[in-house]
Design a protein around this motif. Sequence first.
Motif, PDB file in Angstrom:
ATOM      1  N   MET A   1     -11.435  -9.802 -25.039  1.00  0.00           N
ATOM      2  CA  MET A   1     -11.419  -8.390 -25.456  1.00  0.00           C
ATOM      3  C   MET A   1     -12.310  -8.198 -26.673  1.00  0.00           C
ATOM      4  O   MET A   1     -12.153  -8.877 -27.685  1.00  0.00           O
ATOM      5  CB  MET A   1      -9.959  -8.051 -25.801  1.00  0.00           C
ATOM      6  CG  MET A   1      -9.633  -6.599 -25.749  1.00  0.00           C
ATOM      7  SD  MET A   1      -9.950  -5.891 -24.143  1.00  0.00           S
ATOM      8  CE  MET A   1     -10.555  -4.310 -24.657  1.00  0.00           C
ATOM      9  N   ILE A   2     -13.226  -7.261 -26.603  1.00  0.00           N
ATOM     10  CA  ILE A   2     -14.111  -7.001 -27.731  1.00  0.00           C
ATOM     11  C   ILE A   2     -13.521  -5.858 -28.554  1.00  0.00           C
ATOM     12  O   ILE A   2     -13.201  -4.812 -28.005  1.00  0.00           O
ATOM     13  CB  ILE A   2     -15.504  -6.573 -27.241  1.00  0.00           C
ATOM     14  CG1 ILE A   2     -15.957  -7.488 -26.124  1.00  0.00           C
ATOM     15  CG2 ILE A   2     -16.505  -6.530 -28.374  1.00  0.00           C
ATOM     16  CD1 ILE A   2     -16.752  -6.786 -25.049  1.00  0.00           C
ATOM     17  N   PRO A   3     -13.344  -6.041 -29.864  1.00  0.00           N
ATOM     18  CA  PRO A   3     -12.858  -4.916 -30.666  1.00  0.00           C
ATOM     19  C   PRO A   3     -13.886  -3.794 -30.689  1.00  0.00           C
ATOM     20  O   PRO A   3     -15.073  -4.005 -30.476  1.00  0.00           O
ATOM     21  CB  PRO A   3     -12.666  -5.524 -32.054  1.00  0.00           C
ATOM     22  CG  PRO A   3     -13.488  -6.754 -32.078  1.00  0.00           C
ATOM     23  CD  PRO A   3     -13.590  -7.230 -30.675  1.00  0.00           C
ATOM     24  N   ALA A   4     -13.376  -2.586 -30.954  1.00  0.00           N
ATOM     25  CA  ALA A   4     -14.249  -1.412 -30.944  1.00  0.00           C
ATOM     26  C   ALA A   4     -15.102  -1.384 -32.194  1.00  0.00           C
ATOM     27  O   ALA A   4     -14.726  -0.851 -33.213  1.00  0.00           O
ATOM     28  CB  ALA A   4     -13.413  -0.146 -30.846  1.00  0.00           C
TER      29      ALA A   4
END
Lengths: 77, 493
Positions: A1-4
């Motif tokens: 998951m890539i943080p925003a």
Amino acid sequence: MIPATPARKPSRGALLWGLVPFGALCFSVPLWDRIDPMLFGMPFNLFWLLSWIALTPLCLWAAYRIEARRGKHGGSE
Amino acid sequence: MSPRAIALSIIFGIVGFGTAIGFLAGARRKMNLEQWTVAGRGFGVFFMYLLMAGEVYTTFSFLGASGWAYSRGGPTLYILAYLSLAYVVSFFILPPIWEMGQRHRLQTQSDFFRARYGNEYLAAFVCLVGVVSLVPYVQIQLTGLGSIVQIASFNGIGRTAAMVISALLVAGFVYASGVRAVAWVSVLKDALMLFTAVAIGVAIPHIYFGGIGHMFAALVHARPAHLTMPGATKNLGHTWFISTVLLTCVGMYMWPHAFGSAFTAKSGATLRRNAVVMPLYTTTIAFMFFAGFAAVLAVPRLSNGDLALLTIARKAFPPWFLGIIGGAGALTAMVPAAILTLTAATLFTKNLFRPVFAPRMNDDQVAKLARMMILVLTLMSLYFAIYSSATLVSLLLLGYAGVTQFFPGVVLGLYWKRVTASGVFAGMIAGVAVAAFLILSKRDPWFGWSAGFLALCLNFLVAIVVGMLSRERERADSALELPAEASSGSTST
């Protein structure tokens, strides 16, 4: 998951092309808000705005070309 | 056939055809939340264009643009400037918003704030301001539709009946087909609107003055001050023009429905290409101006300037053409009403109801409830529209000032690493408070400046100062929370 995370900034060239319509349609209003010379039967201010409605897509098209070229070389992320 | 019967049957024909398109748009597709709200993120340039033109060009541009040209004169030109510049702004902010939406499966504006700032309260606040601003917007559409259909049908159908019928049709096709209905009905709406706008804008000056040039010459002769700023007003001068154009061009895509439409795009490049062509559509507004300016000399001293266009059209055109104006006007209200209610229903259900009352709801249940909410919201807007009062117009102005205050949170969130949830929150509250105070106490414009613009400047200042003062720790914490926040209900990797 890539943080925003913050997005990649637009290139300076595209931004400059984007500023042109702002100068023409907004900040320069004291220069073009007058009736004379009447062109194509229209007061000058209306004529000026309509011309820039036609010219704004050209500026954005130039900005689009710059961004598209950059996207190709630098990857889309 | 009487003129009334001719006009009425054409209006019903157009509205019926538009509604049928709306129902067919979603046929044979399974309407889950992703399909219903963002059309599976599959719209190319053509459908993006239809969707955005569909939601931006409302009854307000039909009646409001000509009405302002009639009653205020020169200052009305701000509409041409801000619409074109709004697309310039969209060129730079919508593609990164779309990218984030793709990565985190975002469907609403409130989703964006939650994913970027990891703060439930901020997301709920954005949702609440959004929904409260959307309802009067729908109401304005219905009110405009009521007047258009009543006048265009030679009072063959009353405004209340027209509003009730069309609102229920809108609720029906939005329930059935979601955002696809909006784009598809927009095909008919835009074609008709373009046709009627050009016909009205060319024919009316021609009938009354012998051409557009003659009309302006007569106007310059009779009312030389009307065509430049401040026109017929006292305080809408150049400072007002600049500050209002800046405010409204950044504010246009802060409306939750316009913001959310970015998620329907196929790619970020689609949105850029769309921004390149959109300004051209603004020319239709100029034709509305021609009609409004013609009305200044042709039908002077109307008490309600917004009815100038319809009044002069009814004098000048045969019944069949009034039927087309009535049908086009009705669709011009119905298409925006559709996307507005769809957005409000999704926002309310997904970003307010679920987090507060039913955290266990899955997306399918959200979709089901949101579709039911369409009916509730439609009935609410209908109630406001039928028992309408002037206060709702000021609510809409407040709404515009309110949603514009999202801009710093969006643009700093996209491009500035140091921005914090507390800074954006504080800025937004300061901005909304100042805008509401100045507007409600009749101080808009304030010393020549648009009140909303001053509020926006304060908002930016607060957000930036708080961001600079925040310690590294708060930023690190909020960044760590993000993956967990954003991954709920998401399948992306």
